[in-house]
Design an enzyme around this catalytic site. Structure first.
Site, PDB file in Angstrom:
ATOM      1  N   ASP A  99       0.892  -1.076  -0.069  1.00 55.04           N
ATOM      2  CA  ASP A  99      -0.102  -0.099   0.065  1.00 55.04           C
ATOM      3  C   ASP A  99       0.931   1.222  -0.020  1.00 55.04           C
ATOM      4  O   ASP A  99       1.583   1.293   0.843  1.00 55.04           O
ATOM      5  CB  ASP A  99      -1.122   0.060   1.377  1.00 55.04           C
ATOM      6  CG  ASP A  99      -2.164   0.716   1.167  1.00 55.04           C
ATOM      7  OD1 ASP A  99      -3.382  -0.012   1.474  1.00 55.04           O
ATOM      8  OD2 ASP A  99      -2.246   1.821   0.408  1.00 55.04           O
ATOM      9  N   ASP A 200      -2.898   4.969  -2.417  1.00 54.30           N
ATOM     10  CA  ASP A 200      -3.883   5.450  -1.624  1.00 54.30           C
ATOM     11  C   ASP A 200      -4.091   7.069  -2.131  1.00 54.30           C
ATOM     12  O   ASP A 200      -3.094   7.504  -2.467  1.00 54.30           O
ATOM     13  CB  ASP A 200      -3.141   5.632  -0.232  1.00 54.30           C
ATOM     14  CG  ASP A 200      -4.188   6.116   1.055  1.00 54.30           C
ATOM     15  OD1 ASP A 200      -5.063   5.215   1.184  1.00 54.30           O
ATOM     16  OD2 ASP A 200      -4.077   7.212   1.182  1.00 54.30           O
ATOM     17  N   GLU A 256      -6.191   3.954  -6.083  1.00 54.01           N
ATOM     18  CA  GLU A 256      -7.306   4.524  -5.491  1.00 54.01           C
ATOM     19  C   GLU A 256      -7.687   5.813  -5.835  1.00 54.01           C
ATOM     20  O   GLU A 256      -6.991   6.908  -5.415  1.00 54.01           O
ATOM     21  CB  GLU A 256      -7.168   4.130  -3.849  1.00 54.01           C
ATOM     22  CG  GLU A 256      -8.455   4.261  -3.187  1.00 54.01           C
ATOM     23  CD  GLU A 256      -8.366   5.090  -1.911  1.00 54.01           C
ATOM     24  OE1 GLU A 256      -7.703   5.984  -1.657  1.00 54.01           O
ATOM     25  OE2 GLU A 256      -9.524   4.611  -1.208  1.00 54.01           O
ATOM     26  N   HIS A 329     -11.270  -2.083   3.480  1.00 54.26           N
ATOM     27  CA  HIS A 329     -11.272  -1.642   4.966  1.00 54.26           C
ATOM     28  C   HIS A 329     -12.073  -0.355   4.989  1.00 54.26           C
ATOM     29  O   HIS A 329     -12.040   0.021   6.245  1.00 54.26           O
ATOM     30  CB  HIS A 329      -9.750  -1.753   5.276  1.00 54.26           C
ATOM     31  CG  HIS A 329      -9.000  -0.591   4.647  1.00 54.26           C
ATOM     32  ND1 HIS A 329      -8.984  -0.721   3.466  1.00 54.26           N
ATOM     33  CD2 HIS A 329      -8.553   0.777   4.994  1.00 54.26           C
ATOM     34  CE1 HIS A 329      -8.153   0.574   2.902  1.00 54.26           C
ATOM     35  NE2 HIS A 329      -8.178   1.238   3.726  1.00 54.26           N
ATOM     36  N   ASP A 330     -12.519   0.171   4.048  1.00 51.90           N
ATOM     37  CA  ASP A 330     -13.111   1.711   4.238  1.00 51.90           C
ATOM     38  C   ASP A 330     -14.742   1.466   3.933  1.00 51.90           C
ATOM     39  O   ASP A 330     -15.471   2.572   4.272  1.00 51.90           O
ATOM     40  CB  ASP A 330     -12.576   2.572   3.171  1.00 51.90           C
ATOM     41  CG  ASP A 330     -11.216   2.930   3.324  1.00 51.90           C
ATOM     42  OD1 ASP A 330     -10.625   3.432   2.678  1.00 51.90           O
ATOM     43  OD2 ASP A 330     -10.849   3.053   4.655  1.00 51.90           O
TER      44      ASP A 330
HETATM   45  O1  TEU Z   1      -9.147   6.303   1.704  1.00 54.93           O
HETATM   46  C1  TEU Z   1      -9.464   7.316   0.722  1.00 54.93           C
HETATM   47  C2  TEU Z   1     -10.690   7.732   0.488  1.00 54.93           C
HETATM   48  O2  TEU Z   1     -11.411   7.886  -0.257  1.00 54.93           O
HETATM   49  C3  TEU Z   1     -11.569   7.862   1.956  1.00 54.93           C
HETATM   50  O3  TEU Z   1     -11.989   9.042   2.316  1.00 54.93           O
HETATM   51  C4  TEU Z   1     -12.807   6.711   1.812  1.00 54.93           C
HETATM   52  O4  TEU Z   1     -13.465   7.112   0.683  1.00 54.93           O
HETATM   53  C5  TEU Z   1     -13.647   7.053   3.109  1.00 54.93           C
HETATM   54  O5  TEU Z   1     -12.820   6.627   4.312  1.00 54.93           O
HETATM   55  C6  TEU Z   1     -14.895   6.008   2.830  1.00 54.93           C
HETATM   56  O6  TEU Z   1     -15.667   6.721   4.111  1.00 54.93           O
HETATM   57  C7  TEU Z   1      -7.730   6.054   1.892  1.00 54.93           C
HETATM   58  C8  TEU Z   1      -7.726   4.878   2.753  1.00 54.93           C
HETATM   59  O7  TEU Z   1      -8.258   3.513   1.985  1.00 54.93           O
HETATM   60  C9  TEU Z   1      -8.230   5.167   4.147  1.00 54.93           C
HETATM   61  O8  TEU Z   1      -8.375   4.016   4.852  1.00 54.93           O
HETATM   62  C10 TEU Z   1      -7.539   6.200   4.526  1.00 54.93           C
HETATM   63  O9  TEU Z   1      -8.244   6.606   5.692  1.00 54.93           O
HETATM   64  C11 TEU Z   1      -7.319   7.433   3.690  1.00 54.93           C
HETATM   65  O10 TEU Z   1      -7.190   6.961   2.356  1.00 54.93           O
HETATM   66  C12 TEU Z   1      -6.389   8.399   4.113  1.00 54.93           C
HETATM   67  O11 TEU Z   1      -5.074   7.566   3.863  1.00 54.93           O
END
Ligand code: TEU
Ligand code: CA
Length: 560
Positions: A99, A200, A256, A329-330
């Site tokens: 990542d 990310d 992403e 994970h989000d």
């Molecule tokens: O997530 C980016 C992102 O788009 C997040 O705002 C996501 O859409 C949101 O959490 C959904 O509710 C990446 C990572 O996947 C996330 O875990 C990190 O918190 C974020 O970037 C900052 O690094």
């Protein structure tokens, strides 16, 4: 059709290390825990592991706030543990995708510690510092994790930008020293033998000069999206990254890309290979709420999901490559979000959702536990939440009276990121076999019914169904390279599509409803003897018109 590439026919499995497997009883997953479970992933049949961040971090945002890109987070183990895990993965024929979090670092990174020391420090321009305006923040942008996207730093009487938490200052990609430092770090990991990067929020690294105010949303802050997503120089930066690092190794790369459109994806994931292999888009994930305000009970409408997925399938066809995902994970767990997580229908709907996604064109991503049909967690109190996004936004919106505490608690219980971050459920021993200690976040109490050990021993489990889905992708080129055409666009109950490759047709039928429902096989396929490659009911043959069972799915191959 398209050029064959190993990363097009691969299936990727995302490990969230903190919640995967704890080997030393401190209640936190770690690298030795991952190594001890690689046999399980080999059994599942996946090709690549996407490892969420394992670098040194204060864990303000669970590792997405990195303080040293070339050291391992102490909770996860040592660089030797990492090397042993990488070595065994490669011995098992599994590739490791790291990542890459380079839109921002932790505020504890040495670069930021230097940068904040003085305005003329050599590292000052590694970050985005601005004078306040009329004694306030430089603009009205809000952070994804609540509050302003600017933090005042008294030492130099300026503000720094952080699109995420206050401990995640944004890097200034206009500074070529930043780009060089990032590319050198990436090269260092590639020379260790890793096999790719998940990047990310890579779509946010180029900001519109002048950092203009955004449209004020429900939170009372301005939306930075139009000025940070797909910014003016993002493709220039990624083409430079490709020239200086990516093109020198045989990697799998996925960006992403928060806010990405199909048009932009044709650049990020162009078949020309000048940038990345593929992107994660969010349009389908935004159908029940959207980036700026995802806190609601809105359900995803099937016809809208089909329109979005079909747009991405058909418009990238021949020009770029899709990633395919429901979970990470989000995001809340898909069987609770779009399936039916009742005891009666959980497994059959989990298998249907897997079929619906894995029979499409693109590289599929499986999030840990998705292959078991793991569900959202039954939260009962605020102190069960661990995610900075949920905790900050809960306090901000309730204290401002924008949302009531009860409503906000319900929204977070349903859509909060912690739903995906409860520990992997390995067996029915205490804490689901995740840890011998006290887990950092509660284990879902349904682990006694839903766990890997039980499913490995049961032929008709979700695990064995995913094993078959993954194996099919290796057997049939039509699944990887076939064209896609949507059927029944208006249906709110059935998602059906056809894949075509030369004279072959693959008919995919997925019922998203608990009701029995009739389905007519398309005219041009009637009377032909289709071969059912996979189905979640043991139907032997598909008649020209069939009554689908609740959440029934099947993929039928017509070759003659
Ligand atoms: O997530 C980016 C992102 O788009 C997040 O705002 C996501 O859409 C949101 O959490 C959904 O509710 C990446 C990572 O996947 C996330 O875990 C990190 O918190 C974020 O970037 C900052 O690094
Ligand atoms: Ca541990």
């Amino acid at each position: 059709n398209m050029e064959k590439k190993w990363w097009k026919s691969s299936v990727v499995y995302q490990i969230y290390p903190r919640s995967f497997c704890d080997s030393n009883g401190d209640g936190i997953g770690d690298l030795n825990g991952i190594r001890s479970k690689l046999w399980y992933l080999k059994e599942l049949g996946i090709d690549v592991i996407w490892l969420s961040p394992v670098y040194q971090s204060p864990n303000d945002d669970m590792g997405y706030d990195i303080s040293d890109y070339q050291a391992i987070m102490k909770e996860f183990g040592t660089m030797e543990d990492y090397d042993r895990m990488l070595e065994l993965a490669h011995e098992l024929g599994i590739k490791i995708m790291m990542d890459l979090v380079v839109n921002h670092t932790s505020d504890e990174h040495a670069w930021f510690v230097e940068s904040r020391k003085s305005k003329d420090n050599p590292y000052r321009d590694f970050y985005i510092w601005r004078d306040g305006k009329d004694g306030k923040e430089p603009n009205n942008w809000g952070s994804c994790f609540g509050g302003s996207a600017w933090k005042y730093d008294g030492a130099t009487d300026q503000y720094y930008l952080h699109l995420f938490s206050q401990k995640q200052p944004d890097l200034n990609w206009e500074n070529e020293a930043v780009r060089k430092s990032v590319f050198d770090m990436m090269t260092w990991w590639c020379d260790k033998g890793i096999d790719g990067f998940r990047m990310d929020v890579i779509s946010l690294i180029s900001k519109v000069p002048g950092l203009p105010d955004g449209t004020v949303g429900k939170s009372g802050y301005g939306d930075f999206g139009p000025y940070c997503a797909n910014g003016p120089r993002v493709h220039e930066y990624l083409q430079e990254m490709n020239r200086k690092v990516l093109s020198r190794y045989d990697l799998i790369t996925v960006g992403e890309c928060s806010g990405v459109t199909v048009e932009e994806a044709k650049k990020y994931a162009s078949s020309s290979g000048k940038e990345l292999n593929m992107v994660f888009q969010f349009e389908h994930m935004d159908l029940d709420g959207g980036e700026s305000f995802k806190w609601n009970h809105k359900k995803i409408k099937l016809s809208e999901l089909k329109a979005v997925m079909s747009k991405w399938q058909t418009q990238l066809q021949g020009k770029a490559w899709n990633s395919l995902y429901w979970c990470n994970h989000d995001q809340p767990r898909i069987v609770s979000r779009m399936g039916n997580d009742s005891l009666k229908y959980r497994e059959v709907s989990a298998k249907m959702l897997g079929t619906c996604l894995h029979m499409m064109q693109g590289t599929p991503y499986i999030f840990q536990g998705e292959e078991l049909g793991m569900t959202n967690y039954p939260f009962t109190s605020l102190d069960e939440f661990r995610d900075i996004e949920s905790i900050n936004v809960y306090h901000e919106l309730t204290e401002k009276g924008i949302v009531s505490p009860e409503e906000m608690f319900d929204y977070i219980s349903y859509k909060g990121r912690d739903n995906a971050r409860t520990p992997m459920q390995w067996d029915d021993s205490e804490h689901a076999g995740f840890t011998k200690g006290t887990p950092w976040i509660a284990v879902n109490p349904n682990y006694k019914e839903i766990n890997a050990k039980e499913q490995l021993e049961r032929a008709d489990s979700v695990f064995h169904y995913y094993q078959k889905l993954i194996a099919l992708r290796k057997q049939y080129d039509i699944i990887v390279y076939g064209d896609y055409e949507l059927l029944l666009p208006e249906s709110e109950e059935i998602y059906s599509y056809i894949r075509s490759l030369e004279e072959q047709k693959l008919l995919v039928i997925c019922s998203f409803t608990e009701q029995k429902i009739s389905y007519e096989v398309p005219e041009n396929l009637r009377g032909r003897n289709g071969k059912i490659l996979i189905s979640n009911y043991d139907r032997a043959r598909v008649q020209d018109s069939v009554t689908l069972e609740p959440y029934e799915c099947m993929a039928v191959l017509y070759q003659d």
